[in-house]
Design a protein around this motif. Structure first.
Motif, PDB file in Angstrom:
ATOM      1  N   GLN A 108       1.173  -1.505  -0.101  1.00 17.71           N
ATOM      2  CA  GLN A 108       0.033  -0.397  -0.302  1.00 17.71           C
ATOM      3  C   GLN A 108       0.662   1.728   0.253  1.00 17.71           C
ATOM      4  O   GLN A 108       0.430   2.395   0.167  1.00 17.71           O
ATOM      5  CB  GLN A 108      -0.784   0.087   0.822  1.00 17.71           C
ATOM      6  CG  GLN A 108      -2.008  -0.940   1.031  1.00 17.71           C
ATOM      7  CD  GLN A 108      -3.071  -1.267   2.573  1.00 17.71           C
ATOM      8  OE1 GLN A 108      -2.499  -1.827   3.704  1.00 17.71           O
ATOM      9  NE2 GLN A 108      -4.369  -0.909   2.517  1.00 17.71           N
ATOM     10  N   SER A 109       1.997   1.075   0.006  1.00 14.78           N
ATOM     11  CA  SER A 109       3.112   2.822   0.024  1.00 14.78           C
ATOM     12  C   SER A 109       3.453   2.967  -1.106  1.00 14.78           C
ATOM     13  O   SER A 109       2.488   2.394  -2.253  1.00 14.78           O
ATOM     14  CB  SER A 109       4.383   1.652   0.263  1.00 14.78           C
ATOM     15  OG  SER A 109       4.973   1.213   1.077  1.00 14.78           O
ATOM     16  N   GLY A 110       2.796   3.775  -1.631  1.00 19.50           N
ATOM     17  CA  GLY A 110       2.691   5.008  -2.989  1.00 19.50           C
ATOM     18  C   GLY A 110       1.873   6.617  -2.676  1.00 19.50           C
ATOM     19  O   GLY A 110       1.860   6.843  -1.657  1.00 19.50           O
ATOM     20  N   LEU A 111       1.671   6.673  -3.610  1.00 18.38           N
ATOM     21  CA  LEU A 111       1.234   7.963  -4.290  1.00 18.38           C
ATOM     22  C   LEU A 111      -0.174   8.192  -4.265  1.00 18.38           C
ATOM     23  O   LEU A 111      -1.371   7.051  -4.204  1.00 18.38           O
ATOM     24  CB  LEU A 111       0.844   9.024  -5.084  1.00 18.38           C
ATOM     25  CG  LEU A 111       2.738   9.472  -5.626  1.00 18.38           C
ATOM     26  CD1 LEU A 111       2.408   9.965  -6.601  1.00 18.38           C
ATOM     27  CD2 LEU A 111       2.688  10.580  -4.496  1.00 18.38           C
ATOM     28  N   TYR A 112      -1.229   9.142  -3.026  1.00 13.85           N
ATOM     29  CA  TYR A 112      -2.672   8.884  -3.031  1.00 13.85           C
ATOM     30  C   TYR A 112      -3.567  10.167  -3.184  1.00 13.85           C
ATOM     31  O   TYR A 112      -2.671  10.344  -2.449  1.00 13.85           O
ATOM     32  CB  TYR A 112      -3.353   8.292  -1.704  1.00 13.85           C
ATOM     33  CG  TYR A 112      -3.076   6.973  -1.057  1.00 13.85           C
ATOM     34  CD1 TYR A 112      -4.294   5.401  -1.251  1.00 13.85           C
ATOM     35  CD2 TYR A 112      -1.852   6.573  -0.443  1.00 13.85           C
ATOM     36  CE1 TYR A 112      -4.631   4.599  -0.438  1.00 13.85           C
ATOM     37  CE2 TYR A 112      -1.300   5.131  -0.684  1.00 13.85           C
ATOM     38  CZ  TYR A 112      -2.487   4.629  -0.298  1.00 13.85           C
ATOM     39  OH  TYR A 112      -2.294   3.012  -0.607  1.00 13.85           O
ATOM     40  N   ILE A 126      -2.129  15.597  -2.367  1.00 19.61           N
ATOM     41  CA  ILE A 126      -1.164  14.542  -2.594  1.00 19.61           C
ATOM     42  C   ILE A 126      -0.935  13.852  -1.458  1.00 19.61           C
ATOM     43  O   ILE A 126      -0.054  15.002  -0.886  1.00 19.61           O
ATOM     44  CB  ILE A 126      -0.781  14.396  -4.077  1.00 19.61           C
ATOM     45  CG1 ILE A 126      -2.199  14.730  -5.045  1.00 19.61           C
ATOM     46  CG2 ILE A 126       0.531  12.731  -4.251  1.00 19.61           C
ATOM     47  CD1 ILE A 126      -1.042  14.763  -6.752  1.00 19.61           C
ATOM     48  N   TYR A 127      -0.605  12.717  -1.514  1.00 19.30           N
ATOM     49  CA  TYR A 127       0.215  12.063  -0.226  1.00 19.30           C
ATOM     50  C   TYR A 127       0.752  10.882  -0.134  1.00 19.30           C
ATOM     51  O   TYR A 127       0.317  10.477  -1.023  1.00 19.30           O
ATOM     52  CB  TYR A 127      -1.582  11.705   1.203  1.00 19.30           C
ATOM     53  CG  TYR A 127      -2.324  12.553   1.937  1.00 19.30           C
ATOM     54  CD1 TYR A 127      -1.724  13.511   2.893  1.00 19.30           C
ATOM     55  CD2 TYR A 127      -2.980  12.663   1.089  1.00 19.30           C
ATOM     56  CE1 TYR A 127      -2.597  14.059   3.421  1.00 19.30           C
ATOM     57  CE2 TYR A 127      -4.109  13.733   1.289  1.00 19.30           C
ATOM     58  CZ  TYR A 127      -3.551  14.602   3.094  1.00 19.30           C
ATOM     59  OH  TYR A 127      -4.279  15.504   3.268  1.00 19.30           O
ATOM     60  N   GLN A 128       1.863  11.293  -0.092  1.00 23.35           N
ATOM     61  CA  GLN A 128       3.032   9.631  -0.016  1.00 23.35           C
ATOM     62  C   GLN A 128       2.954   8.810   0.512  1.00 23.35           C
ATOM     63  O   GLN A 128       3.332   9.579   2.279  1.00 23.35           O
ATOM     64  CB  GLN A 128       4.556  10.477  -0.171  1.00 23.35           C
ATOM     65  CG  GLN A 128       5.781   9.539  -0.770  1.00 23.35           C
ATOM     66  CD  GLN A 128       5.401   8.262  -2.045  1.00 23.35           C
ATOM     67  OE1 GLN A 128       5.245   8.364  -2.689  1.00 23.35           O
ATOM     68  NE2 GLN A 128       5.650   7.076  -1.738  1.00 23.35           N
ATOM     69  N   VAL A 129       2.773   7.331   0.708  1.00 20.26           N
ATOM     70  CA  VAL A 129       2.406   7.049   1.790  1.00 20.26           C
ATOM     71  C   VAL A 129       3.975   5.928   1.878  1.00 20.26           C
ATOM     72  O   VAL A 129       3.646   5.112   0.964  1.00 20.26           O
ATOM     73  CB  VAL A 129       1.220   6.368   2.044  1.00 20.26           C
ATOM     74  CG1 VAL A 129       1.142   5.209   3.057  1.00 20.26           C
ATOM     75  CG2 VAL A 129      -0.246   7.440   2.056  1.00 20.26           C
ATOM     76  N   THR A 130       4.635   6.043   2.908  1.00 18.43           N
ATOM     77  CA  THR A 130       5.465   5.387   2.759  1.00 18.43           C
ATOM     78  C   THR A 130       5.300   3.985   4.553  1.00 18.43           C
ATOM     79  O   THR A 130       5.046   4.758   5.140  1.00 18.43           O
ATOM     80  CB  THR A 130       7.156   5.942   2.975  1.00 18.43           C
ATOM     81  OG1 THR A 130       7.214   6.860   2.621  1.00 18.43           O
ATOM     82  CG2 THR A 130       8.028   5.076   3.229  1.00 18.43           C
ATOM     83  N   VAL A 131       5.266   2.827   4.215  1.00 16.32           N
ATOM     84  CA  VAL A 131       5.295   1.594   4.962  1.00 16.32           C
ATOM     85  C   VAL A 131       6.564   1.143   5.000  1.00 16.32           C
ATOM     86  O   VAL A 131       7.169   0.849   4.324  1.00 16.32           O
ATOM     87  CB  VAL A 131       4.287   0.526   4.240  1.00 16.32           C
ATOM     88  CG1 VAL A 131       3.965  -0.402   5.643  1.00 16.32           C
ATOM     89  CG2 VAL A 131       3.165   0.874   3.817  1.00 16.32           C
TER      90      VAL A 131
END
Length: 176
Positions: A108-112, A126-131
């Motif tokens: 689920q890492s990536g751009l939202y 825009i959110y950059q999600v890093t797991v």
């Protein structure tokens, strides 16, 4: 009902245009969020005017495509929520729409992208999600009691024995 579908289509078109424009966005315009694997990630989307029938679309960006993962459509203060994947939850209160990504995995890492629209111009974020992998739990073995504690009883016995032997010597000296 037909008006609602038209509004959704217009919102989707506005978000798509925003996504195409977002490919040229600087890193400064992207908010970075981190979450540990297995944790939950919460994104709060403020709604200033509920009387403008807000619409919120949440998409995951993959290259030049997007995957709609959740949406909320409001009309006359009645909101319909739709989560298109099971790991997503949307919650509404008087001030916010809250998106929760639950039990997050590395995939689920990536751009939202969050596209918010009312009667005013659409707002996109825009959110950059890093797991990340959480650090392993480390348990230290049980520590033995401190030396002072374990020796205090011995020291007390030694001091008492010395006191008794002095007392006995003194009594013997008085008797003799």
């Amino acid at each position: 009902m037909q008006t609602s579908k038209i509004r959704r289509m217009m919102l989707a078109l506005a978000c798509f245009i925003g996504i195409v424009a977002a490919t040229a966005v600087d890193d400064d315009d992207v908010e970075s969020l981190t979450v540990s694997e297995g944790g939950n990630l919460t994104i709060s989307i403020p709604i200033k005017k509920w009387d403008e029938d807000p619409q919120v679309l949440v998409s995951r960006l993959k290259g030049s495509s997007q995957q709609l993962i959740a949406q909320i459509t409001c009309h006359d203060r009645v909101c319909e929520r739709e989560c298109l994947i099971s790991e997503v939850s949307l919650i509404c209160d008087e001030e916010n729409v809250t998106l929760i990504l639950m039990n997050v995995s590395f995939s689920q890492s990536g751009l939202y992208k969050v596209c918010k629209h009312g009667d005013t111009q659409p707002e996109n974020k825009i959110y950059q999600v890093t797991v990340f992998k959480p650090p392993p739990c480390t348990f230290s073995p049980e520590q033995p009691p401190p030396a002072i504690y374990s020796n205090s009883f011995t020291a007390g016995v030694t001091t008492s024995a010395l006191g008794i032997s002095v007392l006995i010597t003194a009594v013997i000296g008085v008797i003799s």
